[in-house]
Design a protein around this motif. Structure first.
Motif, PDB file in Angstrom:
ATOM      1  N   ARG A  79       3.032  -1.208   1.359  1.00  0.00           N
ATOM      2  CA  ARG A  79       2.045  -0.726   1.908  1.00  0.00           C
ATOM      3  C   ARG A  79       1.964  -0.732   3.427  1.00  0.00           C
ATOM      4  O   ARG A  79       2.700  -1.809   3.727  1.00  0.00           O
ATOM      5  CB  ARG A  79       0.599  -1.331   1.391  1.00  0.00           C
ATOM      6  N   MET A  80       1.179   0.144   3.975  1.00  0.00           N
ATOM      7  CA  MET A  80       1.214  -0.265   5.483  1.00  0.00           C
ATOM      8  C   MET A  80      -0.040  -0.777   5.719  1.00  0.00           C
ATOM      9  O   MET A  80      -1.233  -0.825   5.127  1.00  0.00           O
ATOM     10  CB  MET A  80       1.328   1.237   6.190  1.00  0.00           C
ATOM     11  N   ALA A  81      -0.478  -1.222   6.838  1.00  0.00           N
ATOM     12  CA  ALA A  81      -1.722  -2.177   7.418  1.00  0.00           C
ATOM     13  C   ALA A  81      -2.121  -1.691   9.010  1.00  0.00           C
ATOM     14  O   ALA A  81      -1.213  -1.701   9.721  1.00  0.00           O
ATOM     15  CB  ALA A  81      -1.364  -3.617   7.287  1.00  0.00           C
ATOM     16  N   VAL A  82      -3.361  -1.508   8.983  1.00  0.00           N
ATOM     17  CA  VAL A  82      -4.004  -1.363  10.366  1.00  0.00           C
ATOM     18  C   VAL A  82      -4.218  -2.629  10.781  1.00  0.00           C
ATOM     19  O   VAL A  82      -5.108  -3.306  10.003  1.00  0.00           O
ATOM     20  CB  VAL A  82      -4.967  -0.262  10.359  1.00  0.00           C
ATOM     21  N   VAL A  83      -3.838  -3.389  11.842  1.00  0.00           N
ATOM     22  CA  VAL A  83      -4.190  -4.767  12.208  1.00  0.00           C
ATOM     23  C   VAL A  83      -4.810  -4.834  13.397  1.00  0.00           C
ATOM     24  O   VAL A  83      -4.183  -3.917  14.367  1.00  0.00           O
ATOM     25  CB  VAL A  83      -2.941  -5.468  11.729  1.00  0.00           C
ATOM     26  N   GLY A  84      -5.428  -5.617  13.890  1.00  0.00           N
ATOM     27  CA  GLY A  84      -5.840  -5.854  15.431  1.00  0.00           C
ATOM     28  C   GLY A  84      -6.221  -7.505  15.167  1.00  0.00           C
ATOM     29  O   GLY A  84      -6.729  -8.045  14.312  1.00  0.00           O
ATOM     30  N   PRO A  96      -2.651   3.058   0.363  1.00  0.00           N
ATOM     31  CA  PRO A  96      -2.284   2.766  -0.843  1.00  0.00           C
ATOM     32  C   PRO A  96      -1.150   2.592  -0.868  1.00  0.00           C
ATOM     33  O   PRO A  96       0.045   2.953   0.060  1.00  0.00           O
ATOM     34  CB  PRO A  96      -2.706   4.107  -1.594  1.00  0.00           C
ATOM     35  N   PRO A  97      -0.345   2.098  -1.950  1.00  0.00           N
ATOM     36  CA  PRO A  97       1.146   1.640  -2.248  1.00  0.00           C
ATOM     37  C   PRO A  97       1.838   3.114  -2.117  1.00  0.00           C
ATOM     38  O   PRO A  97       1.309   3.978  -2.330  1.00  0.00           O
ATOM     39  CB  PRO A  97       1.347   0.995  -3.362  1.00  0.00           C
ATOM     40  N   PHE A  98       3.022   2.955  -1.768  1.00  0.00           N
ATOM     41  CA  PHE A  98       4.071   4.426  -1.796  1.00  0.00           C
ATOM     42  C   PHE A  98       5.509   3.607  -2.122  1.00  0.00           C
ATOM     43  O   PHE A  98       5.667   2.620  -2.108  1.00  0.00           O
ATOM     44  CB  PHE A  98       4.166   4.972  -0.493  1.00  0.00           C
ATOM     45  N   ASP A  99       6.335   4.484  -2.389  1.00  0.00           N
ATOM     46  CA  ASP A  99       7.592   4.249  -2.866  1.00  0.00           C
ATOM     47  C   ASP A  99       8.468   3.383  -1.806  1.00  0.00           C
ATOM     48  O   ASP A  99       8.350   4.041  -0.647  1.00  0.00           O
ATOM     49  CB  ASP A  99       8.411   5.580  -3.030  1.00  0.00           C
ATOM     50  N   GLY A 100       8.981   2.499  -2.247  1.00  0.00           N
ATOM     51  CA  GLY A 100       9.648   1.517  -1.224  1.00  0.00           C
ATOM     52  C   GLY A 100      11.100   2.292  -1.040  1.00  0.00           C
ATOM     53  O   GLY A 100      11.460   3.485  -1.077  1.00  0.00           O
TER      54      GLY A 100
END
Length: 296
Positions: A165-170, A267-271
């Motif tokens: 998964r990707m994440a938007v962080v700050g 959401p999760p996606f293929d690794g």
């Protein structure tokens, strides 16, 4: 005569592939002057120019390109036969060249390679870290590691990692100053840390999905960084929002250095997959590494 022709033809193939006497000489273990001398002798024996030389570059002529195209499959067959002979040794040995993205290298490939290299000291592995979509055939790599969606259909792909998964962080300080985005569209009003795509040269559009709705948001900000650790560090420093694989910021999130937003849109996606041409015969060394990555 046969020996001279074979050696010079092999040298020509390397020069034509690398488009550089410097790189070709380094690969062949000879001096540039000796290599240039060999090419002149080959051209003299054939009675035609094979290479066009300038002060800055070298490229095959039309005849040279034709010779390179015709000889490439035969040299590949010779390399494969030699590799098959090496496989008959009691101790696995050989050379493996792999291209992988920065995150794939650190998260998937390197943790497997460290014990693998210790177990098989006669297997030599070269990894080129490149976030672009490298042509592994043109680059003479044995395999590449990329996300499943990035792999060409004519390649064999073997899954070597779970979904990601990707994440938007700050940073907390950033959100106290600029507020929290509630939707991906609102990112266009925030200071974001961009990444430039090496293959196409454009800036990467952040990708989101929720309830079947897909969005690609082109963000803006003060910083554009291709290095993943620096993007994370810039986010911790409050310089903007970062869009990164979530496993790379687990510690920073747990320690409160970073805060995650828009999680429902990620959401999760293929690794990651290891991919390679189906027509290529693989060595025992490559098969061992593939098995190690799958067991990972």
């Amino acid at each position: 005569m046969l020996k001279d022709n074979f050696n010079d033809l092999l040298s020509f193939m390397v020069v034509a592939r690398e488009r550089s006497f410097t790189r070709a000489a380094a690969q062949l273990g000879v001096s540039q002057s000796a290599l240039s001398h060999a090419m002149r002798h080959l051209e003299a024996r054939l009675g035609m120019r094979l290479l066009t030389r300038t002060t800055r570059s070298v490229a095959p002529t039309e005849a040279g390109e034709q010779l390179f195209t015709r000889l490439s499959p035969h040299l590949l067959e010779i390399e494969q036969e030699l590799a098959a002979l090496r496989d008959m040794r009691d101790t696995p040995a050989g050379n493996i060249r792999i291209t992988a993205g920065e995150h794939a290298m650190s998260a998937i490939l390197w943790p497997v390679l460290k014990p693998f290299m210790a177990t098989y000291p006669d297997i030599h592995v070269e990894v080129t870290v490149d976030n672009g979509l490298t042509d592994i055939v043109d680059g003479r790599f044995d395999a590449g590691v990329r996300l499943g969606e990035q792999i060409a259909k004519d390649m064999i792909a073997v899954r070597i990692a779970p979904d990601m998964r990707m994440a938007v962080v700050g940073s907390p300080d950033y959100f106290s100053r600029y507020g929290v985005p509630e939707t991906p569209e609102q990112l266009q009003h925030h200071r974001c840390i961009n990444m430039r795509l090496p293959t196409r040269g454009g800036l990467y559009a952040w990708e989101f999905e929720k309830d079947g709705r897909e969005l690609r948001v082109r963000v803006e900000g003060q910083l554009t960084l291709n290095n993943l650790p620096q993007r994370i560090d810039a986010a911790v420093a409050g310089l903007g929002l970062a869009y990164v694989p979530d496993d790379t910021v687990e510690a920073a999130l747990a320690e409160g250095q970073l805060v995650r937003v828009l999680e429902a849109w990620c959401p999760p996606f293929d690794g990651y997959h290891l991919y390679y041409p189906g027509r290529r015969q693989h060595t025992a060394a490559f098969t061992l590494l593939l098995e190690a990555l799958r067991a990972g």
